[in-house]
Design a protein around this motif. Structure first.
Motif, PDB file in Angstrom:
ATOM      1  N   LEU A 131      -4.802  -8.021 -14.201  1.00  0.00           N
ATOM      2  CA  LEU A 131      -4.538  -6.358 -12.745  1.00  0.00           C
ATOM      3  C   LEU A 131      -3.812  -7.106 -11.803  1.00  0.00           C
ATOM      4  CD1 LEU A 131      -6.830  -3.331 -12.307  1.00  0.00           C
ATOM      5  CD2 LEU A 131      -5.249  -4.158 -10.294  1.00  0.00           C
ATOM      6  N   GLN A 132      -3.073  -6.886 -11.742  1.00  0.00           N
ATOM      7  CA  GLN A 132      -2.397  -6.675 -10.155  1.00  0.00           C
ATOM      8  C   GLN A 132      -1.393  -5.689  -9.997  1.00  0.00           C
ATOM      9  OE1 GLN A 132      -1.329 -11.264  -8.830  1.00  0.00           O
ATOM     10  NE2 GLN A 132      -1.248 -11.242 -11.453  1.00  0.00           N
ATOM     11  N   GLY A 133      -1.060  -5.041  -9.043  1.00  0.00           N
ATOM     12  CA  GLY A 133      -0.561  -3.827  -8.222  1.00  0.00           C
ATOM     13  C   GLY A 133      -1.340  -2.675  -8.771  1.00  0.00           C
ATOM     14  N   GLN A 134      -0.971  -1.951  -7.725  1.00  0.00           N
ATOM     15  CA  GLN A 134      -1.311  -0.704  -8.128  1.00  0.00           C
ATOM     16  C   GLN A 134      -0.098   0.641  -7.032  1.00  0.00           C
ATOM     17  OE1 GLN A 134      -3.539  -3.214  -6.299  1.00  0.00           O
ATOM     18  NE2 GLN A 134      -2.875  -2.688  -4.524  1.00  0.00           N
ATOM     19  N   ALA A 135      -0.590   1.570  -7.651  1.00  0.00           N
ATOM     20  CA  ALA A 135      -0.270   2.841  -7.111  1.00  0.00           C
ATOM     21  C   ALA A 135      -0.519   4.270  -7.187  1.00  0.00           C
ATOM     22  CB  ALA A 135       1.520   2.527  -7.361  1.00  0.00           C
ATOM     23  N   VAL A 136      -0.440   4.993  -5.971  1.00  0.00           N
ATOM     24  CA  VAL A 136      -0.894   5.842  -6.355  1.00  0.00           C
ATOM     25  C   VAL A 136       0.099   6.917  -5.831  1.00  0.00           C
ATOM     26  CG1 VAL A 136      -2.722   7.764  -5.161  1.00  0.00           C
ATOM     27  CG2 VAL A 136      -3.108   5.219  -4.898  1.00  0.00           C
ATOM     28  N   THR A 137       0.370   8.081  -7.586  1.00  0.00           N
ATOM     29  CA  THR A 137       1.129   8.624  -7.430  1.00  0.00           C
ATOM     30  C   THR A 137       0.864  10.505  -7.624  1.00  0.00           C
ATOM     31  OG1 THR A 137       1.657   8.784 -10.093  1.00  0.00           O
ATOM     32  CG2 THR A 137       2.241   6.866  -8.864  1.00  0.00           C
ATOM     33  N   VAL A 168       1.074  -0.825  -0.160  1.00  0.00           N
ATOM     34  CA  VAL A 168       0.103  -0.166   0.149  1.00  0.00           C
ATOM     35  C   VAL A 168       0.859   1.324  -0.222  1.00  0.00           C
ATOM     36  CG1 VAL A 168      -1.358   2.083   1.260  1.00  0.00           C
ATOM     37  CG2 VAL A 168      -2.167  -0.700   1.350  1.00  0.00           C
ATOM     38  N   VAL A 169       0.291   1.955  -0.819  1.00  0.00           N
ATOM     39  CA  VAL A 169       0.877   3.102  -0.428  1.00  0.00           C
ATOM     40  C   VAL A 169      -0.164   3.821  -0.097  1.00  0.00           C
ATOM     41  CG1 VAL A 169       3.047   4.199  -1.434  1.00  0.00           C
ATOM     42  CG2 VAL A 169       2.078   2.343  -2.679  1.00  0.00           C
ATOM     43  N   ALA A 170       0.203   5.215   0.476  1.00  0.00           N
ATOM     44  CA  ALA A 170      -0.372   6.392   1.205  1.00  0.00           C
ATOM     45  C   ALA A 170      -0.676   7.747  -0.173  1.00  0.00           C
ATOM     46  CB  ALA A 170       0.649   7.294   2.279  1.00  0.00           C
ATOM     47  N   ALA A 171      -2.564   7.023   0.018  1.00  0.00           N
ATOM     48  CA  ALA A 171      -3.214   8.168  -0.891  1.00  0.00           C
ATOM     49  C   ALA A 171      -3.372   9.208  -0.253  1.00  0.00           C
ATOM     50  CB  ALA A 171      -4.296   6.937  -1.380  1.00  0.00           C
ATOM     51  N   LEU A 172      -3.275   8.801   0.818  1.00  0.00           N
ATOM     52  CA  LEU A 172      -4.399  10.297   2.000  1.00  0.00           C
ATOM     53  C   LEU A 172      -3.251  11.402   1.768  1.00  0.00           C
ATOM     54  CD1 LEU A 172      -5.470  11.530   4.827  1.00  0.00           C
ATOM     55  CD2 LEU A 172      -3.452  10.555   5.821  1.00  0.00           C
ATOM     56  N   THR A 173      -1.466  11.998   1.491  1.00  0.00           N
ATOM     57  CA  THR A 173      -1.332  12.800   1.175  1.00  0.00           C
ATOM     58  C   THR A 173      -1.702  13.426  -0.425  1.00  0.00           C
ATOM     59  OG1 THR A 173       0.890  11.287   0.834  1.00  0.00           O
ATOM     60  CG2 THR A 173       0.642  12.102   2.461  1.00  0.00           C
ATOM     61  N   LEU A 174      -1.687  12.761  -1.170  1.00  0.00           N
ATOM     62  CA  LEU A 174      -1.812  12.615  -2.228  1.00  0.00           C
ATOM     63  C   LEU A 174      -3.155  13.697  -2.887  1.00  0.00           C
ATOM     64  CD1 LEU A 174      -0.373  10.036  -4.375  1.00  0.00           C
ATOM     65  CD2 LEU A 174       0.471  12.100  -3.158  1.00  0.00           C
ATOM     66  N   ALA A 175      -4.497  12.901  -1.914  1.00  0.00           N
ATOM     67  CA  ALA A 175      -5.876  13.141  -2.215  1.00  0.00           C
ATOM     68  C   ALA A 175      -5.609  15.085  -2.032  1.00  0.00           C
ATOM     69  CB  ALA A 175      -6.405  12.822  -2.150  1.00  0.00           C
ATOM     70  N   ALA A 176      -5.537  15.379  -0.842  1.00  0.00           N
ATOM     71  CA  ALA A 176      -5.859  16.804  -0.367  1.00  0.00           C
ATOM     72  C   ALA A 176      -5.296  17.845  -1.581  1.00  0.00           C
ATOM     73  CB  ALA A 176      -5.117  17.045   0.962  1.00  0.00           C
ATOM     74  N   CYS A 177      -4.436  17.629  -1.926  1.00  0.00           N
ATOM     75  CA  CYS A 177      -3.751  18.952  -3.405  1.00  0.00           C
ATOM     76  C   CYS A 177      -4.710  17.918  -4.708  1.00  0.00           C
ATOM     77  CB  CYS A 177      -2.552  18.647  -3.614  1.00  0.00           C
ATOM     78  SG  CYS A 177      -1.474  17.151  -3.888  1.00  0.00           S
ATOM     79  N   GLY A 178      -4.972  17.095  -4.825  1.00  0.00           N
ATOM     80  CA  GLY A 178      -6.277  17.037  -6.022  1.00  0.00           C
ATOM     81  C   GLY A 178      -7.443  16.653  -5.941  1.00  0.00           C
ATOM     82  N   ALA A 234       3.452  -6.146  -8.011  1.00  0.00           N
ATOM     83  CA  ALA A 234       3.490  -5.151  -6.991  1.00  0.00           C
ATOM     84  C   ALA A 234       4.493  -4.178  -7.069  1.00  0.00           C
ATOM     85  CB  ALA A 234       3.174  -5.667  -5.681  1.00  0.00           C
ATOM     86  N   PHE A 235       3.907  -2.739  -6.297  1.00  0.00           N
ATOM     87  CA  PHE A 235       5.364  -1.516  -7.198  1.00  0.00           C
ATOM     88  C   PHE A 235       4.778  -1.249  -5.228  1.00  0.00           C
ATOM     89  CE2 PHE A 235       2.168  -2.170 -10.408  1.00  0.00           C
ATOM     90  CZ  PHE A 235       3.159  -1.272 -11.548  1.00  0.00           C
ATOM     91  N   PHE A 236       6.107  -0.687  -5.505  1.00  0.00           N
ATOM     92  CA  PHE A 236       6.845   0.109  -4.407  1.00  0.00           C
ATOM     93  C   PHE A 236       7.522   1.540  -4.496  1.00  0.00           C
ATOM     94  CE2 PHE A 236       7.114  -4.045  -4.131  1.00  0.00           C
ATOM     95  CZ  PHE A 236       6.457  -4.949  -2.406  1.00  0.00           C
ATOM     96  N   HIS A 237       7.383   2.133  -3.953  1.00  0.00           N
ATOM     97  CA  HIS A 237       7.677   3.974  -3.392  1.00  0.00           C
ATOM     98  C   HIS A 237       7.239   4.692  -2.716  1.00  0.00           C
ATOM     99  CE1 HIS A 237       3.651   5.734  -4.958  1.00  0.00           C
ATOM    100  NE2 HIS A 237       2.990   4.214  -4.204  1.00  0.00           N
ATOM    101  N   ARG A 238       7.982   5.731  -3.032  1.00  0.00           N
ATOM    102  CA  ARG A 238       7.435   6.650  -1.904  1.00  0.00           C
ATOM    103  C   ARG A 238       7.118   7.429  -2.184  1.00  0.00           C
ATOM    104  NH1 ARG A 238       8.666  12.438  -2.310  1.00  0.00           N
ATOM    105  NH2 ARG A 238      10.146  11.789  -3.414  1.00  0.00           N
ATOM    106  N   PRO A 239       5.677   7.783   0.197  1.00  0.00           N
ATOM    107  CA  PRO A 239       4.372   8.357  -0.899  1.00  0.00           C
ATOM    108  C   PRO A 239       4.284   9.242  -2.138  1.00  0.00           C
ATOM    109  CG  PRO A 239       4.517   7.268   0.849  1.00  0.00           C
ATOM    110  CD  PRO A 239       6.384   7.484   0.197  1.00  0.00           C
ATOM    111  N   GLY A 240       3.381   9.390  -2.954  1.00  0.00           N
ATOM    112  CA  GLY A 240       3.294  10.453  -4.490  1.00  0.00           C
ATOM    113  C   GLY A 240       4.106  10.581  -5.389  1.00  0.00           C
ATOM    114  N   ALA A 241       5.985  10.123  -5.121  1.00  0.00           N
ATOM    115  CA  ALA A 241       6.560   9.981  -6.222  1.00  0.00           C
ATOM    116  C   ALA A 241       5.755   8.905  -7.054  1.00  0.00           C
ATOM    117  CB  ALA A 241       7.759   8.854  -5.917  1.00  0.00           C
ATOM    118  N   ALA A 242       6.463   9.846  -8.484  1.00  0.00           N
ATOM    119  CA  ALA A 242       5.809   8.896  -9.833  1.00  0.00           C
ATOM    120  C   ALA A 242       6.636   7.998 -10.348  1.00  0.00           C
ATOM    121  CB  ALA A 242       5.661   9.698 -10.569  1.00  0.00           C
ATOM    122  N   THR A 243       8.191   6.995  -9.640  1.00  0.00           N
ATOM    123  CA  THR A 243       8.613   6.328  -9.895  1.00  0.00           C
ATOM    124  C   THR A 243       8.689   5.160  -9.252  1.00  0.00           C
ATOM    125  OG1 THR A 243      10.917   6.921  -8.441  1.00  0.00           O
ATOM    126  CG2 THR A 243      10.405   7.782 -11.122  1.00  0.00           C
TER     127      THR A 243
END
Length: 398
Positions: A219-225, A9-19, A266-275
């Motif tokens: 479909l397998q794996g997801q990430a919020v960027t 999981v990657v955190a969608a909380l921090t992104l949604a507020a600016c989107g 399965a994707f792994f990344h820093r929350p919000g980042a697009a790599t």
């Protein structure tokens, strides 16, 4: 995060507020994202939620003060994931214990709010055996292997209670649902198929309102960027974006034909980042740059855990011999340090957590979590003693 039963999981909380998904306007003098009892801070209040896989002990570690908060037990904890503030622990019997780490951030693009509050045990969430958990300021979506998703009221969760807003019911499959653009993006499958074939748009109560026309087979794996929501497909990645209430999808195909074993699931990344980083079988890693719409295949050796630090930054890989390695965007190795014993690197639950300046690697066989300065040749900055064994770890507040 390397999770046994819960999709990363990657955190969608921090992104949604600016989107475009900001919560209701706060009263005058009250900053966005504030909840009662919280204290606003000038910098990120990062914390680690740590679960001991053997004893079930749950602890929250303050990365600023190094204070360790004992936060109860989860019998036979098998997996741990987070939405940026809350930790969701799967117990032996499949129940989901929710822990409030008391650390979060709200990103408005041109400025960021950081908050800290007391650590607390929120209770047991509805359902069992989650396949994914995602949140934004309005809703938390808990998806299960039977194709259903429970939508929780995020405002009530912030106050310490679990209240349902609605449900999404689909044909049984290991589904996922991601709050985004004021709606919910949910996988959709055909009857009798164990994997999804695409993505559908739902409202906040779970009603389907649109379908993304671009297919996403298996479909397998997801990430919020910041650039949209990425879903892993058998033939590449599907990027879903939103503008003025209209959702569109575009494909990022693999650069070549890939086998079932090689594809990213399965994707792994820093929350919000697009790599994004993803395993490419047992011996390599995919490095996906969403902005450039490109994949890089990186031969790393036997993979134990991976993560990506963000645009222009490195790919981090822990190999099964216990060596932590960093690679640039072309796949060239930049640095490598011995970090864990091989038996620790091969233990379920080992992971790499990443924030804007540091990475954290847990030793599942000891009480140690290593803080790594990935901008300084993988220098070990600190060794945190978290108590018990650091079997599962997530970072919050970033």
């Amino acid at each position: 995060m390397k999770l046994k039963a819960v999709t990363a999981v990657v955190a969608a909380l921090t992104l949604a507020a600016c989107g475009g998904e900001q919560p209701k306007e706060a009263p005058a003098g009250v900053p966005h994202g504030y909840v009662e009892g919280a204290e606003e801070a000038a910098e990120a209040q990062s914390r680690l939620i740590v679960a001991d896989a053997e004893t079930g002990a749950v602890r929250v570690v303050d990365l600023i003060t190094e204070e360790v908060h004992e936060t109860g037990r989860v019998d036979g904890v098998r997996a741990l994931t987070s939405d940026g503030r809350f930790g969701y622990l799967t117990a032996r019997d499949g129940t989901i214990r929710v822990i409030d780490s008391g650390a979060w951030m709200v990103d408005h693009g041109d400025h960021v709010h950081y908050y800290r509050a007391k650590v607390r045990d929120v209770g047991v969430a509805p359902g069992k055996q989650p396949s994914s958990v995602y949140s934004d300021p309005a809703v938390s979506a808990l998806s299960y292997a039977d194709g259903t998703t429970t939508l929780l009221d995020r405002a009530q969760l912030d106050k310490g209670s679990l209240a349902e807003l609605g449900k999404i019911t689909r044909d049984p499959h290991a589904g996922v649902a991601v709050p985004y653009g004021g709606h919910i993006l949910a996988s959709v499958a055909d009857a009798g198929r164990p994997l999804a074939r695409g993505v559908r748009v739902h409202d906040r109560q779970g009603k389907a309102v649109a379908e993304i026309p671009e297919p996403c087979p298996d479909l397998q794996g997801q990430a919020v960027t910041r650039r949209g929501v990425v879903f892993g497909c058998a033939d590449g990645a599907l990027l879903v974006t939103e503008k003025d209430g209209v959702f569109t999808g575009s494909k990022i195909p693999y650069p070549r034909d890939v086998t079932t074993q090689e594809r990213a699931t399965a994707f792994f990344h820093r929350p919000g980042a697009a790599t994004l980083a993803a395993r490419a079988g047992e011996m390599a890693v995919w490095f996906l740059d969403v902005g450039r719409r490109s994949w890089q295949y990186v031969e790393t050796g036997p993979v134990a855990a991976v993560n990506a630090v963000g645009e222009g930054g490195s790919l981090l890989a822990l190999t099964r011999d216990g060596t932590l390695r960093s690679f640039d965007g072309t796949g060239k190795e930049q640095a490598a340090i011995p970090l864990l014993a091989p038996e620790a690197a091969r233990t379920d639950g080992v992971s790499i957590q990443v924030d804007t300046t540091r990475a954290y690697v847990n030793n599942p066989l000891s009480a140690d979590v290593y803080e790594i300065d990935y901008n300084d040749n993988l220098r070990r900055a600190r060794t945190l003693k978290v108590g018990g064994k650091a079997g599962h770890v997530v970072e919050t507040g970033r």
